[in-house]
Design a protein around this motif. Structure first.
Motif, PDB file in Angstrom:
ATOM      1  N   ALA A  70      -4.719 -39.645 -41.095  1.00  0.00           N
ATOM      2  CA  ALA A  70      -4.673 -38.237 -41.496  1.00  0.00           C
ATOM      3  C   ALA A  70      -4.718 -37.317 -40.283  1.00  0.00           C
ATOM      4  O   ALA A  70      -3.983 -36.317 -40.210  1.00  0.00           O
ATOM      5  N   TYR A  71      -5.566 -37.656 -39.326  1.00  0.00           N
ATOM      6  CA  TYR A  71      -5.676 -36.818 -38.121  1.00  0.00           C
ATOM      7  C   TYR A  71      -4.363 -36.807 -37.348  1.00  0.00           C
ATOM      8  O   TYR A  71      -3.897 -35.747 -36.917  1.00  0.00           O
ATOM      9  N   ARG A  72      -3.775 -37.970 -37.159  1.00  0.00           N
ATOM     10  CA  ARG A  72      -2.540 -38.040 -36.388  1.00  0.00           C
ATOM     11  C   ARG A  72      -1.409 -37.282 -37.085  1.00  0.00           C
ATOM     12  O   ARG A  72      -0.610 -36.607 -36.416  1.00  0.00           O
ATOM     13  N   VAL A  73      -1.336 -37.393 -38.393  1.00  0.00           N
ATOM     14  CA  VAL A  73      -0.281 -36.693 -39.130  1.00  0.00           C
ATOM     15  C   VAL A  73      -0.459 -35.183 -39.008  1.00  0.00           C
ATOM     16  O   VAL A  73       0.493 -34.446 -38.696  1.00  0.00           O
ATOM     17  N   ASN A  74      -1.669 -34.700 -39.258  1.00  0.00           N
ATOM     18  CA  ASN A  74      -1.913 -33.258 -39.196  1.00  0.00           C
ATOM     19  C   ASN A  74      -1.750 -32.709 -37.780  1.00  0.00           C
ATOM     20  O   ASN A  74      -1.201 -31.623 -37.578  1.00  0.00           O
ATOM     21  N   ALA A  75      -2.228 -33.473 -36.794  1.00  0.00           N
ATOM     22  CA  ALA A  75      -2.114 -33.013 -35.409  1.00  0.00           C
ATOM     23  C   ALA A  75      -0.661 -32.979 -34.962  1.00  0.00           C
ATOM     24  O   ALA A  75      -0.258 -32.091 -34.196  1.00  0.00           O
ATOM     25  N   ALA A  76       0.145 -33.936 -35.433  1.00  0.00           N
ATOM     26  CA  ALA A  76       1.540 -33.992 -35.014  1.00  0.00           C
ATOM     27  C   ALA A  76       2.350 -32.822 -35.566  1.00  0.00           C
ATOM     28  O   ALA A  76       3.244 -32.300 -34.890  1.00  0.00           O
ATOM     29  N   VAL A  77       2.037 -32.391 -36.800  1.00  0.00           N
ATOM     30  CA  VAL A  77       2.859 -31.358 -37.432  1.00  0.00           C
ATOM     31  C   VAL A  77       2.310 -29.952 -37.186  1.00  0.00           C
ATOM     32  O   VAL A  77       3.014 -28.962 -37.436  1.00  0.00           O
ATOM     33  N   PHE A  78       1.089 -29.845 -36.692  1.00  0.00           N
ATOM     34  CA  PHE A  78       0.498 -28.520 -36.475  1.00  0.00           C
ATOM     35  C   PHE A  78       1.317 -27.657 -35.514  1.00  0.00           C
ATOM     36  O   PHE A  78       1.515 -26.459 -35.785  1.00  0.00           O
ATOM     37  N   PRO A  79       1.808 -28.182 -34.383  1.00  0.00           N
ATOM     38  CA  PRO A  79       2.646 -27.330 -33.522  1.00  0.00           C
ATOM     39  C   PRO A  79       3.896 -26.827 -34.229  1.00  0.00           C
ATOM     40  O   PRO A  79       4.338 -25.701 -33.976  1.00  0.00           O
ATOM     41  N   LEU A  80       4.462 -27.635 -35.123  1.00  0.00           N
ATOM     42  CA  LEU A  80       5.646 -27.201 -35.860  1.00  0.00           C
ATOM     43  C   LEU A  80       5.302 -26.087 -36.849  1.00  0.00           C
ATOM     44  O   LEU A  80       6.115 -25.187 -37.079  1.00  0.00           O
ATOM     45  N   TRP A  81       4.103 -26.148 -37.427  1.00  0.00           N
ATOM     46  CA  TRP A  81       3.665 -25.060 -38.310  1.00  0.00           C
ATOM     47  C   TRP A  81       3.476 -23.768 -37.501  1.00  0.00           C
ATOM     48  O   TRP A  81       3.788 -22.677 -37.986  1.00  0.00           O
ATOM     49  N   THR A  82       2.984 -23.908 -36.284  1.00  0.00           N
ATOM     50  CA  THR A  82       2.880 -22.743 -35.407  1.00  0.00           C
ATOM     51  C   THR A  82       4.258 -22.141 -35.152  1.00  0.00           C
ATOM     52  O   THR A  82       4.440 -20.920 -35.218  1.00  0.00           O
ATOM     53  N   PHE A  83       5.230 -23.007 -34.883  1.00  0.00           N
ATOM     54  CA  PHE A  83       6.601 -22.534 -34.682  1.00  0.00           C
ATOM     55  C   PHE A  83       7.139 -21.876 -35.951  1.00  0.00           C
ATOM     56  O   PHE A  83       7.883 -20.879 -35.880  1.00  0.00           O
ATOM     57  N   THR A  84       6.782 -22.409 -37.126  1.00  0.00           N
ATOM     58  CA  THR A  84       7.239 -21.818 -38.389  1.00  0.00           C
ATOM     59  C   THR A  84       6.791 -20.372 -38.513  1.00  0.00           C
ATOM     60  O   THR A  84       7.567 -19.493 -38.920  1.00  0.00           O
ATOM     61  N   ILE A  85       5.534 -20.108 -38.178  1.00  0.00           N
ATOM     62  CA  ILE A  85       5.020 -18.737 -38.260  1.00  0.00           C
ATOM     63  C   ILE A  85       5.721 -17.830 -37.250  1.00  0.00           C
ATOM     64  O   ILE A  85       6.083 -16.682 -37.555  1.00  0.00           O
ATOM     65  N   ILE A  86       5.936 -18.330 -36.044  1.00  0.00           N
ATOM     66  CA  ILE A  86       6.621 -17.532 -35.016  1.00  0.00           C
ATOM     67  C   ILE A  86       8.049 -17.238 -35.443  1.00  0.00           C
ATOM     68  O   ILE A  86       8.534 -16.105 -35.311  1.00  0.00           O
ATOM     69  N   ALA A  87       8.743 -18.255 -35.982  1.00  0.00           N
ATOM     70  CA  ALA A  87      10.119 -18.044 -36.445  1.00  0.00           C
ATOM     71  C   ALA A  87      10.166 -17.044 -37.576  1.00  0.00           C
ATOM     72  O   ALA A  87      11.080 -16.204 -37.656  1.00  0.00           O
ATOM     73  N   GLY A  88       9.169 -17.107 -38.475  1.00  0.00           N
ATOM     74  CA  GLY A  88       9.115 -16.120 -39.562  1.00  0.00           C
ATOM     75  C   GLY A  88       8.912 -14.716 -39.037  1.00  0.00           C
ATOM     76  O   GLY A  88       9.491 -13.749 -39.573  1.00  0.00           O
ATOM     77  N   ALA A  89       8.095 -14.577 -38.005  1.00  0.00           N
ATOM     78  CA  ALA A  89       7.867 -13.251 -37.426  1.00  0.00           C
ATOM     79  C   ALA A  89       9.150 -12.706 -36.794  1.00  0.00           C
ATOM     80  O   ALA A  89       9.476 -11.513 -36.943  1.00  0.00           O
TER      81      ALA A  89
END
Length: 359
Positions: free
Chosen positions: A265-284
């Motif tokens: 669970a940790y590895r999955v969440n940690a791996a995708v967290f930077p992409l979620w950050t990019f998602t918010i930036i792209a939305g902005a």
């Protein structure tokens, strides 16, 4: 013009038919996954439960040869004791949903095969929907939901192709996909239509596609986290001399060890967290193009940020003494609950700039 409209209507009907067909195949996969768990070996329960209360086997003795002038003396090397990290146990992974039996494995393979078929049918339905409207099929919650479940199953199959031990996700995944598609075709269904001007941008492909992928992977991480909590409680009960019920022994003992689930669970969440950050930036950036401002504290923006804070807190908790394990897992589940509210609650119950086509 008339021919094009007729073709689009035919594609839309084909999309609906494919989605309903995928639900039928997912239902068969659901029963196959049930059979995998039911017919998996229960004879291993006692042996596995006993293993949980024992320490890991000691490292084998290693002999060291010492040369002497008058011959060779053989000495035993002192044993090396390996200790787990604080709060973890030396517990083996369970045999999996199939229980390590031929019959259970057969049903498991059938379940995976049906899941692959359902995935291909559903993906074809998503593509047909896109062709019918000649745009990305993410203009409303119905389209988002069908695409989301497709990507979630695709991520699961990707882990299987990578030879990861994740077949235990199959049953909760297929169950969730059926619920998601049931809600989509029952309450979220809207006729295919063109996008409103604010959405007619190439940023739709960038921002929404990454949001869908992040949500699908966060879901897999949430399933692993929830199962970790159950398995951890099971191991705690065994370690303290408790006697779990027959259902717990039959199900939980087949899962990977709590430490393995927690790590996954940790590895999955940690791996995708930077992409979620990019998602918010792209939305902005998209908001700046569409509405002339990068951030306006819209409900969807706020809850996307709250979700980001939740997962950031989880990752921080994992690196903080005293917060690893169950406390960090609770934070991860709260973060995923924020994602779900952002997905369903904001679109259905809150009026915002991100509300289109009714839902």
């Amino acid at each position: 013009m008339i021919l094009a409209a007729t073709t689009n209507e035919s594609l839309a009907r084909m999309s609906d038919l494919l989605i309903y067909s995928s639900m039928a195949v997912y239902t068969l996969a659901f029963f196959a996954h049930i059979a995998e768990w039911v017919f998996g070996s229960r004879s291993k329960v006692g042996r596995t439960a006993a293993a949980l209360t024992q320490q890991a086997p000691a490292a084998p003795a290693v002999t060291v040869q010492v040369k002497k002038a008058d011959g060779t003396t053989v000495l035993d090397k002192p044993k090396v004791v390996t200790r787990s990290a604080a709060g973890t146990r030396d517990v083996p992974d369970g045999p999996g949903a199939a229980g390590g039996t031929v019959q259970g494995d057969l049903y498991g393979r059938i379940a995976v095969s049906l899941t692959v078929l359902a995935f291909l049918v559903e993906a074809s339905g998503v593509v047909a929907r896109a062709l019918s409207v000649q745009r990305a099929p993410w203009g409303n919650m119905y389209e988002f939901s069908t695409t989301f479940s497709t990507v979630a199953v695709g991520a699961y199959l990707g882990f299987l192709l990578a030879k990861k031990n994740v077949r235990w996700i199959g049953l909760p995944l297929v169950t969730t996909v059926l619920l998601d598609l049931g809600m989509a075709v029952t309450w979220l269904k809207t006729p295919s239509d063109q996008l409103v001007p604010a959405l007619d941008s190439y940023w739709l492909w960038i921002h929404v596609s990454t949001a869908i992928f992040c949500g699908a992977v966060f879901y897999i991480g949430a399933v692993a986290t929830l199962l970790y909590l159950f398995r951890d409680s099971y191991e705690n009960k065994l370690a303290t001399g408790g006697n779990p019920g027959s259902f717990a022994r039959s199900v939980l003992e087949r899962l990977p060890a709590a430490a393995s689930l927690d790590k996954f669970a940790y590895r999955v969440n940690a791996a995708v967290f930077p992409l979620w950050t990019f998602t918010i930036i792209a939305g902005a950036i998209w908001a700046g193009d569409a509405w002339g401002r990068y951030w306006g504290w819209d409900a969807k923006e706020v809850w996307s940020f709250i979700t980001w804070v939740g997962y950031a807190a989880y990752l921080h908790a994992r690196a903080t003494a005293g917060w690893k394990g169950r406390k960090a897992a609770y934070i991860a589940l709260i973060a995923f609950a924020c994602f779900l509210f952002n997905y369903y609650g904001v679109n259905i119950f809150v009026s915002s700039k991100h509300s289109y086509a009714g839902v």
